[in-house]
Design an enzyme around this catalytic site. Structure first.
Site, PDB file in Angstrom:
ATOM      1  N   GLY A 203      63.287 -37.614  83.086  1.00 14.80           N
ATOM      2  CA  GLY A 203      62.937 -36.649  81.960  1.00 14.80           C
ATOM      3  C   GLY A 203      62.140 -37.232  80.856  1.00 14.80           C
TER       4      GLY A 203
ATOM      5  N   ASP B 259      73.562 -31.501  92.889  1.00 10.20           N
ATOM      6  CA  ASP B 259      74.731 -32.123  93.346  1.00 10.20           C
ATOM      7  C   ASP B 259      75.697 -32.985  92.656  1.00 10.20           C
ATOM      8  OD1 ASP B 259      76.652 -32.258  95.656  1.00 10.20           O
ATOM      9  OD2 ASP B 259      75.196 -32.158  96.998  1.00 10.20           O
TER      10      ASP B 259
ATOM     11  N   GLU C 162      65.595 -41.380  92.733  1.00  5.26           N
ATOM     12  CA  GLU C 162      65.034 -41.370  91.489  1.00  5.26           C
ATOM     13  C   GLU C 162      63.337 -40.836  91.518  1.00  5.26           C
ATOM     14  OE1 GLU C 162      66.379 -41.434  88.586  1.00  5.26           O
ATOM     15  OE2 GLU C 162      68.094 -42.133  89.463  1.00  5.26           O
TER      16      GLU C 162
END
Length: 282
Positions: free
Chosen positions: A174, A149, A197
């Site tokens: 990542g 999104d 997160e």
């Protein structure tokens, strides 16, 4: 030609050269640049991936992470100019996954990608995925039917399963270094609430629902409210998770510390028939 080599041959070339990574630079010639470029092409097509599930366990292909790191060593910095700005980055990443694509190329790929969605070369996007204005880094794998999104981020090498919703402003972390660190993994049918997160190689199990504003890393305590059990690093399948706090058992006046609370676990049938809002209510 390296393009005709199989995966095992590419792996051997990359692993051998990674042992001397400090000697690798844009002047490096021979089999390595070709092997790295072919590996990135295979990542881009989804024919190899940084992590894959085998026998119900996630296996990390560390050699692919090594290849991505080597790609930064063999490519020079370059400039790309646009209508309102210019950019300066590693040459193999500047133009992105879909640079120069025609309408037919997009139809063949089968995913929707709205304007201002930077998607790096070497990331895979499955059919029927939807990319709102978001960011997808090299090595990421986004499976079929998933929505990334607005202003959400899929970090380097993260793995996101089928039919997930990564809500606005959320980030899936990542990882490239340290080389032994595992990627963050979101399994199938997961809802990640807005402004959340999930980082540091945490695994979110199939069918889980994470409330808005969740922050989960390897050091985050994950508390099962029903059992009191505290775990780290993995959300069990079909968990409903909200932010919470844990008091200091030894000092009642000390500030409470953040934790993730599993308020319930549901089966697959219930998850498929229940709305997100219902699951997050007491």
């Amino acid at each position: 030609m390296v393009k005709k080599m199989d995966t095992e041959q590419l792996k051997k070339i990359i692993q051998k050269n990674f042992e001397k990574i400090e000697e690798i630079n844009p002047e490096t010639k021979g089999e390595l640049p070709e092997a790295v470029n072919e590996m990135i092409n295979l990542l881009d097509l989804g024919k190899v991936r940084v992590a894959e599930r085998k026998n119900n366990e996630w296996i990390v292909n560390q050699w692919i992470k090594q290849g991505i790191l080597l790609s930064f060593k063999i490519n020079e910095m370059d400039n790309l100019s646009g209508p309102y700005s210019s950019w300066y980055d590693k040459a193999h990443l500047l133009k992105g996954k879909t640079a120069g694509w025609s309408k037919e190329d997009h139809i063949k790929a089968g995913f929707r990608m709205v304007p201002n969605s930077p998607v790096r070369k070497g990331s895979f996007i499955g059919k029927n995925a939807v990319l709102m204005p978001c960011y997808v880094n090299i090595g990421a794998y986004i499976d079929e039917g998933t929505m990334i999104d607005t202003f959400a981020r899929a970090g380097s090498c993260c793995q996101i399963g089928k039919n997930c919703h990564i809500s606005a402003g959320s980030g899936v972390g990542g990882v490239l270094e340290p080389i032994q660190a595992n990627p963050t993994i979101i399994e199938d049918d997961v809802f990640l609430g807005a402004m959340s997160e999930v980082v540091e190689g945490v695994i979110v199990g199939t069918g889980s629902v994470l409330s808005m504003g969740m922050y989960i890393g390897q050091s985050t305590k994950i508390v099962n409210r029903s059992t009191g059990e505290i775990t780290y690093g993995k959300i069990p399948p079909y968990s409903v998770v909200v932010p919470g706090t844990l008091p200091d058992k030894n000092n009642a006046s000390a500030p409470s510390l953040y934790c993730a609370v599993i308020i319930k676990q549901v089966d697959e049938k219930t998850r498929s028939k229940t709305s997100i809002n219902d699951l997050l209510r007491e």
